[in-house]
Motif scaffolding. Structure first.
Motif, PDB file in Angstrom:
ATOM      1  N   ARG A 187       0.840  -1.206   0.000  1.00 24.58           N
ATOM      2  CA  ARG A 187       0.000   0.000   0.000  1.00 24.58           C
ATOM      3  C   ARG A 187       0.876   1.257   0.000  1.00 24.58           C
ATOM      4  NH1 ARG A 187      -1.429   3.561   3.840  1.00 24.58           N
ATOM      5  NH2 ARG A 187      -0.508   2.380   5.535  1.00 24.58           N
ATOM      6  N   GLN A 188       1.827   1.318   0.931  1.00 28.10           N
ATOM      7  CA  GLN A 188       2.613   2.547   1.058  1.00 28.10           C
ATOM      8  C   GLN A 188       3.544   2.754  -0.143  1.00 28.10           C
ATOM      9  OE1 GLN A 188       4.068   3.683   4.886  1.00 28.10           O
ATOM     10  NE2 GLN A 188       5.887   4.706   4.052  1.00 28.10           N
TER      11      GLN A 188
ATOM     12  N   GLN B 135       1.511   3.609  -3.300  1.00 23.65           N
ATOM     13  CA  GLN B 135       0.974   4.971  -3.195  1.00 23.65           C
ATOM     14  C   GLN B 135       2.084   6.009  -3.412  1.00 23.65           C
ATOM     15  OE1 GLN B 135      -1.892   5.184  -0.064  1.00 23.65           O
ATOM     16  NE2 GLN B 135      -0.999   7.097   0.639  1.00 23.65           N
TER      17      GLN B 135
ATOM     18  N   SER C  35       2.424   8.633  -6.504  1.00 23.61           N
ATOM     19  CA  SER C  35       2.590  10.074  -6.236  1.00 23.61           C
ATOM     20  C   SER C  35       3.694  10.656  -7.107  1.00 23.61           C
ATOM     21  CB  SER C  35       2.943  10.327  -4.765  1.00 23.61           C
ATOM     22  OG  SER C  35       1.986   9.752  -3.927  1.00 23.61           O
TER      23      SER C  35
ATOM     24  N   GLY D  76       2.807  13.182  -9.788  1.00 23.30           N
ATOM     25  CA  GLY D  76       3.484  14.443  -9.443  1.00 23.30           C
ATOM     26  C   GLY D  76       4.240  15.059 -10.615  1.00 23.30           C
TER      27      GLY D  76
ATOM     28  N   GLU E 114      11.569  12.452 -11.394  1.00 21.47           N
ATOM     29  CA  GLU E 114      10.353  11.947 -10.733  1.00 21.47           C
ATOM     30  C   GLU E 114       9.880  10.653 -11.391  1.00 21.47           C
ATOM     31  OE1 GLU E 114       8.293  15.623 -10.934  1.00 21.47           O
ATOM     32  OE2 GLU E 114       9.451  16.375  -9.237  1.00 21.47           O
TER      33      GLU E 114
ATOM     34  N   SER F 259      -2.182  13.731  -1.796  1.00 22.08           N
ATOM     35  CA  SER F 259      -3.172  14.804  -1.954  1.00 22.08           C
ATOM     36  C   SER F 259      -2.591  16.050  -2.634  1.00 22.08           C
ATOM     37  CB  SER F 259      -3.700  15.198  -0.571  1.00 22.08           C
ATOM     38  OG  SER F 259      -2.616  15.469   0.312  1.00 22.08           O
TER      39      SER F 259
ATOM     40  N   GLU G 100      15.913  14.414  -4.253  1.00 17.88           N
ATOM     41  CA  GLU G 100      14.926  15.366  -3.717  1.00 17.88           C
ATOM     42  C   GLU G 100      15.614  16.599  -3.137  1.00 17.88           C
ATOM     43  OE1 GLU G 100      11.910  15.350  -4.275  1.00 17.88           O
ATOM     44  OE2 GLU G 100      11.094  13.325  -4.274  1.00 17.88           O
TER      45      GLU G 100
ATOM     46  N   MET H 128      -0.481  19.237   4.777  1.00 15.83           N
ATOM     47  CA  MET H 128      -1.370  18.063   4.722  1.00 15.83           C
ATOM     48  C   MET H 128      -0.664  16.843   4.128  1.00 15.83           C
ATOM     49  SD  MET H 128      -4.893  19.778   3.423  1.00 15.83           S
ATOM     50  CE  MET H 128      -5.480  21.318   4.118  1.00 15.83           C
ATOM     51  N   MET H 129       0.466  17.052   3.441  1.00 13.98           N
ATOM     52  CA  MET H 129       1.185  15.914   2.863  1.00 13.98           C
ATOM     53  C   MET H 129       1.575  14.884   3.926  1.00 13.98           C
ATOM     54  SD  MET H 129       3.877  17.665   0.254  1.00 13.98           S
ATOM     55  CE  MET H 129       4.734  16.175  -0.224  1.00 13.98           C
TER      56      MET H 129
ATOM     57  N   LYS I 271       7.497   3.260   9.618  1.00 12.31           N
ATOM     58  CA  LYS I 271       7.575   4.696   9.914  1.00 12.31           C
ATOM     59  C   LYS I 271       8.441   4.873  11.160  1.00 12.31           C
ATOM     60  CE  LYS I 271       3.537   7.131   9.398  1.00 12.31           C
ATOM     61  NZ  LYS I 271       2.057   7.364   9.309  1.00 12.31           N
TER      62      LYS I 271
HETATM   63  N1  BYC Z   1      -2.525  12.120   0.526  1.00 13.46           N
HETATM   64  O1  BYC Z   1      -2.983   6.254   8.748  1.00 13.46           O
HETATM   65  P1  BYC Z   1      -2.390   7.278   7.862  1.00 13.46           P
HETATM   66  C1  BYC Z   1       6.812  13.618  -3.736  1.00 13.46           C
HETATM   67  C2  BYC Z   1      -4.007   8.203   3.472  1.00 13.46           C
HETATM   68  S1  BYC Z   1       5.868  12.214  -3.655  1.00 13.46           S
HETATM   69  C3  BYC Z   1      -3.226  11.024   0.170  1.00 13.46           C
HETATM   70  O2  BYC Z   1      -1.661   8.378   8.509  1.00 13.46           O
HETATM   71  P2  BYC Z   1       0.087   6.199   6.742  1.00 13.46           P
HETATM   72  C4  BYC Z   1       7.023  14.322  -5.000  1.00 13.46           C
HETATM   73  C5  BYC Z   1      -3.178   7.012   3.899  1.00 13.46           C
HETATM   74  O3  BYC Z   1      -2.550   6.407   2.790  1.00 13.46           O
HETATM   75  C6  BYC Z   1       5.162  12.277  -2.016  1.00 13.46           C
HETATM   76  N2  BYC Z   1      -3.523  10.031   1.059  1.00 13.46           N
HETATM   77  O4  BYC Z   1      -1.462   6.551   6.744  1.00 13.46           O
HETATM   78  C7  BYC Z   1       6.759  13.726  -6.202  1.00 13.46           C
HETATM   79  C8  BYC Z   1      -4.212   6.130   4.532  1.00 13.46           C
HETATM   80  O5  BYC Z   1      -4.975   5.518   3.490  1.00 13.46           O
HETATM   81  P3  BYC Z   1      -5.427   3.970   3.429  1.00 13.46           P
HETATM   82  C9  BYC Z   1       4.554  10.996  -1.616  1.00 13.46           C
HETATM   83  C10 BYC Z   1      -3.076  10.187   2.323  1.00 13.46           C
HETATM   84  O6  BYC Z   1       0.366   5.416   5.538  1.00 13.46           O
HETATM   85  C11 BYC Z   1       6.858  14.446  -7.397  1.00 13.46           C
HETATM   86  C12 BYC Z   1      -5.133   7.120   5.214  1.00 13.46           C
HETATM   87  O7  BYC Z   1      -4.969   8.350   4.511  1.00 13.46           O
HETATM   88  N3  BYC Z   1       5.174  10.537  -0.393  1.00 13.46           N
HETATM   89  O8  BYC Z   1       7.202  14.018  -2.718  1.00 13.46           O
HETATM   90  O9  BYC Z   1       0.509   5.641   8.064  1.00 13.46           O
HETATM   91  C13 BYC Z   1       7.197  15.814  -7.355  1.00 13.46           C
HETATM   92  C14 BYC Z   1      -4.816   7.315   6.686  1.00 13.46           C
HETATM   93  O10 BYC Z   1      -3.516   7.916   6.910  1.00 13.46           O
HETATM   94  C15 BYC Z   1      -2.332  11.292   2.733  1.00 13.46           C
HETATM   95  C16 BYC Z   1       4.878   9.354   0.124  1.00 13.46           C
HETATM   96  O11 BYC Z   1       4.062   8.622  -0.372  1.00 13.46           O
HETATM   97  C17 BYC Z   1      -2.061  12.294   1.781  1.00 13.46           C
HETATM   98  N4  BYC Z   1      -1.365  13.394   2.087  1.00 13.46           N
HETATM   99  O12 BYC Z   1       0.792   7.641   6.641  1.00 13.46           O
HETATM  100  C18 BYC Z   1       7.495  16.406  -6.142  1.00 13.46           C
HETATM  101  C19 BYC Z   1       5.674   8.994   1.352  1.00 13.46           C
HETATM  102  N5  BYC Z   1      -2.042  11.155   4.035  1.00 13.46           N
HETATM  103  O13 BYC Z   1      -4.668   3.393   2.291  1.00 13.46           O
HETATM  104  C20 BYC Z   1       7.409  15.677  -4.955  1.00 13.46           C
HETATM  105  C21 BYC Z   1       5.445   7.598   1.858  1.00 13.46           C
HETATM  106  C22 BYC Z   1      -2.593  10.013   4.438  1.00 13.46           C
HETATM  107  O14 BYC Z   1      -5.097   3.334   4.734  1.00 13.46           O
HETATM  108  N6  BYC Z   1       4.205   7.498   2.621  1.00 13.46           N
HETATM  109  N7  BYC Z   1      -3.225   9.435   3.421  1.00 13.46           N
HETATM  110  O15 BYC Z   1      -6.882   4.057   3.138  1.00 13.46           O
HETATM  111  C23 BYC Z   1       4.123   7.822   3.932  1.00 13.46           C
HETATM  112  O16 BYC Z   1       5.070   8.263   4.568  1.00 13.46           O
HETATM  113  C24 BYC Z   1       2.797   7.555   4.610  1.00 13.46           C
HETATM  114  O17 BYC Z   1       2.060   6.656   3.804  1.00 13.46           O
HETATM  115  C25 BYC Z   1       1.969   8.858   4.896  1.00 13.46           C
HETATM  116  C26 BYC Z   1       0.605   8.439   5.496  1.00 13.46           C
HETATM  117  C27 BYC Z   1       2.706   9.707   5.915  1.00 13.46           C
HETATM  118  C28 BYC Z   1       1.723   9.638   3.617  1.00 13.46           C
END
Ligand code: BYC
Length: 304
Positions: free
Chosen positions: A30-31, A34, A38, A42, A69, A103, A152, A190-191, A211
């Motif tokens: 999932r992570q 996702q 992005s 993006g 990207e 988002s 980045e 909000m990111m 995390k």
């Molecule tokens: N947007 O329990 P939570 C970049 C979802 S690319 C959308 O806190 P988690 C770049 C979350 O998935 C940046 N959805 O979740 C690229 C969960 O959904 P499900 C991308 C969001 O996973 C091009 C639900 O809400 N970075 O930088 O513990 C050009 C509950 O949230 C968002 C990553 O992907 C959001 N903002 O923590 C320039 C980083 N927030 O599936 C730049 C990796 C939450 O359970 N990901 N949700 O229904 C992470 O670090 C973590 O997955 C998150 C969320 C901190 C984002």
């Protein structure tokens, strides 16, 4: 041989062939998916400015950044594939709305200053979030993050340098930068995801060392990092509650509009439909390339 729990307790990495609980595998898929989505989605908000960049230098920089990207998306899809999923299938899940992407990419880029602000704030937030992911417990993801973070940080600096240049320009250019900061500040906060008390995945992902910090901890770090950078730039961050709290040794700041984040995540942001539709079109338009590559691979296999 160590069990999954022993590897996690010893702060070592889980590798693709290791035993892992199904829920860990599902969380990582999932992570990582996702995150990959992005990166690919993006490319759109900045990509539309490549043909309108104000100079050859800015065009070359932006082109390189958007290509990076695409590269990040590829490393991440490859990392996800080590968990037994298929990239084509993940893309289907993105364009059918079954999997999410960040988002932040559902907001429009209205002027060239947005390119600078995305570099400064969006890539800055991405670095805050992703540097700890270099120590994430899943080996292929952690290793992909090392290279992603190096690139980045270069992206962040190019954005900041663009903004410094504009701030040394005309009043109209300074106004463009301030307008872009006003529009991107809150979506950047909000990111980091919902607040900790409304984040269903954080506790388990912290226990599994996927995390390393909670959403709120990283958001705070980002605010503290951005305030002095805004001062150097000469822009105002659009939050009347933002102030230094000497007792806590951190900044106090206002509450993001969590209802807006929920709406955008659920597909009702300003650009969700357009972003997904563009991705669907590009995927279908590229079918012949995938078919040709597969035919070429089969031919080489037969010849071997
Ligand atoms: N947007 O329990 P939570 C970049 C979802 S690319 C959308 O806190 P988690 C770049 C979350 O998935 C940046 N959805 O979740 C690229 C969960 O959904 P499900 C991308 C969001 O996973 C091009 C639900 O809400 N970075 O930088 O513990 C050009 C509950 O949230 C968002 C990553 O992907 C959001 N903002 O923590 C320039 C980083 N927030 O599936 C730049 C990796 C939450 O359970 N990901 N949700 O229904 C992470 O670090 C973590 O997955 C998150 C969320 C901190 C984002």
């Amino acid at each position: 041989m160590s069990t999954f729990d022993e590897v996690i307790a010893a702060d070592r990495r889980i590798e693709p062939r290791d035993d892992m609980p199904e829920a860990y595998r599902a969380t990582m898929i999932r992570q990582i998916a996702q995150h990959a989505h992005s990166e690919i989605i993006g490319m759109q908000p900045e990509g539309i400015w490549i043909t309108r960049a104000p100079s050859l230098r800015r065009k070359a920089i932006l082109l390189a950044k958007v290509q990076d990207e695409a590269g990040h998306g590829l490393y991440l899809y490859s990392a996800a594939e080590t968990l037994g999923v298929d990239r084509t299938d993940l893309t289907e899940r993105l364009i059918s709305g079954k999997q999410k992407y960040s988002s932040i990419f559902n907001y429009p880029t209205l002027s060239f200053a947005d390119v600078g602000v995305i570099g400064w704030l969006v890539d800055g937030a991405a670095i805050c979030n992703q540097v700890p992911l270099c120590r994430s417990s899943y080996g292929p993801y952690a290793r992909a993050m090392i290279r992603v973070c190096k690139e980045e940080s270069f992206h962040q600096r190019q954005g900041y340098e663009l903004l410094l240049t504009m701030m040394r320009g005309t009043d109209a250019q300074r106004a463009m930068v301030q307008d872009a900061v006003d529009r991107w500040w809150w979506p950047s906060l909000m990111m980091f995801g919902p607040p900790d008390d409304d984040s269903p995945n954080t506790a388990r992902s912290m226990a599994w060392k996927i995390k390393r910090h909670t959403n709120d901890e990283l958001r705070q770090r980002f605010v503290d990092m951005s305030v002095p950078q805004a001062e150097v730039l000469g822009v105002t961050l659009p939050d009347p509650e933002l102030r230094w709290n000497a007792e806590r040794g951190e900044h106090d700041f206002g509450t993001p509009d969590w209802a807006e984040l929920r709406r955008v995540i659920e597909g009702d942001g300003p650009c969700n439909a357009e972003r997904v539709e563009n991705r669907r079109w590009a995927h279908e338009d590229g079918a012949w390339v995938r078919d040709a590559a597969a035919a070429h691979a089969r031919k080489k296999e037969l010849a071997a």
